[in-house]
Design a protein around this motif. Structure first.
Motif, short mmCIF file in Angstrom:
data_model
loop_
_atom_site.label_atom_id
_atom_site.label_comp_id
_atom_site.label_asym_id
_atom_site.label_seq_id
_atom_site.Cartn_x
_atom_site.Cartn_y
_atom_site.Cartn_z
N GLY A 124 23.97 47.95 37.87
CA GLY A 124 23.10 48.45 38.38
C GLY A 124 23.63 50.19 38.06
O GLY A 124 22.63 50.58 37.34
N SER A 125 24.69 50.46 37.63
CA SER A 125 25.29 51.69 37.11
C SER A 125 26.15 51.88 36.05
O SER A 125 26.15 52.45 35.74
CB SER A 125 26.24 52.28 38.21
N ASP A 126 25.45 49.98 35.55
CA ASP A 126 26.17 49.67 33.89
C ASP A 126 27.96 50.70 34.03
O ASP A 126 27.90 51.36 33.42
CB ASP A 126 25.00 50.84 33.43
N TYR A 127 28.42 50.50 35.17
CA TYR A 127 29.82 50.38 35.07
C TYR A 127 30.88 50.21 33.78
O TYR A 127 32.18 50.37 33.57
CB TYR A 127 30.40 50.76 36.16
N GLY A 128 29.86 48.72 33.41
CA GLY A 128 30.95 47.74 32.60
C GLY A 128 31.63 46.72 33.17
O GLY A 128 33.19 46.23 32.39
N VAL A 129 32.42 46.90 34.15
CA VAL A 129 33.10 46.59 35.32
C VAL A 129 32.33 44.94 36.00
O VAL A 129 31.94 44.97 36.37
CB VAL A 129 33.95 46.25 36.40
N ARG A 130 32.96 43.69 35.58
CA ARG A 130 32.67 42.81 36.30
C ARG A 130 33.51 42.08 37.22
O ARG A 130 34.55 42.51 37.39
CB ARG A 130 33.22 41.49 35.37
N PHE A 131 33.12 41.74 38.47
CA PHE A 131 34.13 41.52 39.63
C PHE A 131 33.94 40.07 40.36
O PHE A 131 32.63 39.60 40.30
CB PHE A 131 33.54 42.60 40.86
N ASN A 132 34.94 39.28 40.12
CA ASN A 132 35.16 37.62 40.55
C ASN A 132 35.27 37.90 42.12
O ASN A 132 36.51 38.03 41.98
CB ASN A 132 34.76 37.04 39.60
N ALA A 133 35.32 36.99 42.51
CA ALA A 133 36.23 36.36 43.58
C ALA A 133 36.68 34.33 43.25
O ALA A 133 35.71 34.07 43.14
CB ALA A 133 35.27 36.56 45.12
N LEU A 134 38.50 35.10 43.67
CA LEU A 134 38.96 33.18 43.52
C LEU A 134 38.92 33.04 45.60
O LEU A 134 39.15 33.56 45.97
CB LEU A 134 40.63 33.68 43.52
N CYS A 135 38.89 31.18 45.35
CA CYS A 135 38.67 31.15 46.54
C CYS A 135 39.46 29.88 47.22
O CYS A 135 38.93 28.80 47.10
CB CYS A 135 37.16 31.13 47.07
N PRO A 136 40.93 29.84 46.81
CA PRO A 136 41.28 28.58 47.51
C PRO A 136 41.61 28.34 48.60
O PRO A 136 41.25 28.54 48.96
CB PRO A 136 42.96 29.04 46.31
N GLY A 137 41.43 26.71 48.31
CA GLY A 137 41.64 25.92 49.36
C GLY A 137 43.39 26.04 49.69
O GLY A 137 43.98 27.46 49.23
N PHE A 138 44.40 24.69 50.00
CA PHE A 138 46.24 25.30 51.00
C PHE A 138 46.14 25.05 49.36
O PHE A 138 46.06 24.13 48.31
CB PHE A 138 46.19 24.17 51.83
N VAL A 139 46.78 25.79 49.09
CA VAL A 139 48.31 26.24 48.00
C VAL A 139 49.39 26.64 48.94
O VAL A 139 49.68 27.53 49.77
CB VAL A 139 47.66 27.69 47.15
N ASP A 140 50.40 26.32 47.96
CA ASP A 140 51.85 26.17 48.25
C ASP A 140 52.63 27.02 48.04
O ASP A 140 53.32 27.22 47.13
CB ASP A 140 52.51 25.18 47.60
N THR A 141 52.04 27.94 49.28
CA THR A 141 53.26 29.13 48.53
C THR A 141 53.53 29.96 50.47
O THR A 141 53.07 28.75 51.18
CB THR A 141 51.28 30.71 48.37
N VAL A 142 53.88 31.02 50.46
CA VAL A 142 54.74 31.70 51.26
C VAL A 142 53.45 31.32 53.14
O VAL A 142 53.32 31.05 54.24
CB VAL A 142 55.06 32.61 51.88
N LEU A 143 52.33 31.57 52.36
CA LEU A 143 51.37 32.38 53.27
C LEU A 143 51.07 30.81 54.24
O LEU A 143 50.71 30.54 54.90
CB LEU A 143 50.22 32.02 52.32
N LEU A 144 50.88 29.93 53.20
CA LEU A 144 51.44 28.37 54.04
C LEU A 144 52.25 27.88 54.86
O LEU A 144 52.10 26.94 55.94
CB LEU A 144 50.74 26.91 52.54
N THR A 145 53.35 28.67 54.53
CA THR A 145 54.92 28.00 55.42
C THR A 145 54.59 28.48 56.62
O THR A 145 54.87 29.58 56.98
CB THR A 145 56.04 28.71 54.55
N ASN A 146 55.13 27.72 57.72
CA ASN A 146 55.17 27.93 59.04
C ASN A 146 53.61 29.05 59.45
O ASN A 146 53.92 29.58 60.38
CB ASN A 146 56.11 28.94 59.17
N ILE A 147 52.39 28.02 58.92
CA ILE A 147 50.97 28.87 59.31
C ILE A 147 51.11 28.46 61.15
O ILE A 147 50.66 29.35 61.37
CB ILE A 147 50.26 27.91 58.93
N SER A 148 51.84 27.34 61.38
CA SER A 148 51.52 27.40 62.92
C SER A 148 52.49 28.10 63.71
O SER A 148 51.78 28.69 64.99
CB SER A 148 52.06 25.88 63.31
#
Length: 195
Positions: A109-133
């Motif tokens: 709407g403002s003609d900024y010329g910038v696209r914005f998108n989001a990634l929505c991954p499921g469970f990924v083998d990263t530190v975030l998943l390690t020892n989640i409990s």
């Protein structure tokens, strides 16, 4: 007075501009999961992501001399549906998707010329998943439910997420999208019409 974190973000962007003459792509990947430290989770996952997106827009905005480009914010599958053992994490990632979609519409709407998108991954083998409990806080009693979800959806390698990122970076027709990334394939989230 600017906060030290905001100053660091601005300095990093300026250093990049000085080295490369501008910014075309920002991969805005902020994420922690700790239900016991929920304010920190909100600060990093949502506030930090917004700060980076706004500084990126300052540099990329065609109305201010930028070259345009694309910002990809990392959300999560939890941003589209609840992860019951992680309500704060879920809320922040819903916020990432809402912010991304609103920024895409604002940029158009403002003609900024910038696209914005989001990634929505499921469970990924990263530190975030390690020892989640160990990071579920008052919801630790739901750790078995979380493990069942992990077992149901499966765990992906980071390279699978990188493939989705490349899809959002290279398809210039995509803005305001949330790309769901799962072991068995990617698909775009469907939202109610804005009409």
């Amino acid at each position: 007075m600017q906060r030290p974190v905001e100053e660091q973000i601005k300095a990093a962007f300026q250093k990049t501009v000085d080295a490369f003459g501008g910014i075309d792509v920002v991969c805005n990947n902020a994420g922690v999961l700790n239900e016991s430290e929920w304010e920190k989770t909100v600060s990093i996952n949502l506030v930090g992501m917004i700060r980076v997106a706004y500084v990126a827009l300052e540099h990329m905005n065609k109305q201010r001399g930028g070259r345009g480009g694309v910002v990809v914010n990392t959300a999560s599958l939890a941003g589209l549906g609840p992860l019951p053992s992680c309500p704060v994490y879920t809320a922040t990632k819903h916020g990432v998707i809402g912010f991304t979609r609103a920024m895409a519409m604002a940029s158009l709407g403002s003609d900024y010329g910038v696209r914005f998108n989001a990634l929505c991954p499921g469970f990924v083998d990263t530190v975030l998943l390690t020892n989640i409990s160990g990071r579920l806080g008052q919801f630790a009693h739901l750790s078995e439910l979380t493990q069942r979800l992990v077992d149901t959806f499966g765990i992906m390698n980071v390279s699978k997420v990188a493939e989705g990122l490349m899809q959002l970076l290279t398809d210039e027709n995509k803005t305001g999208e949330a790309l769901i990334i799962m072991p068995d394939g990617n698909k775009f989230a469907e939202f109610p019409s804005q009409a």
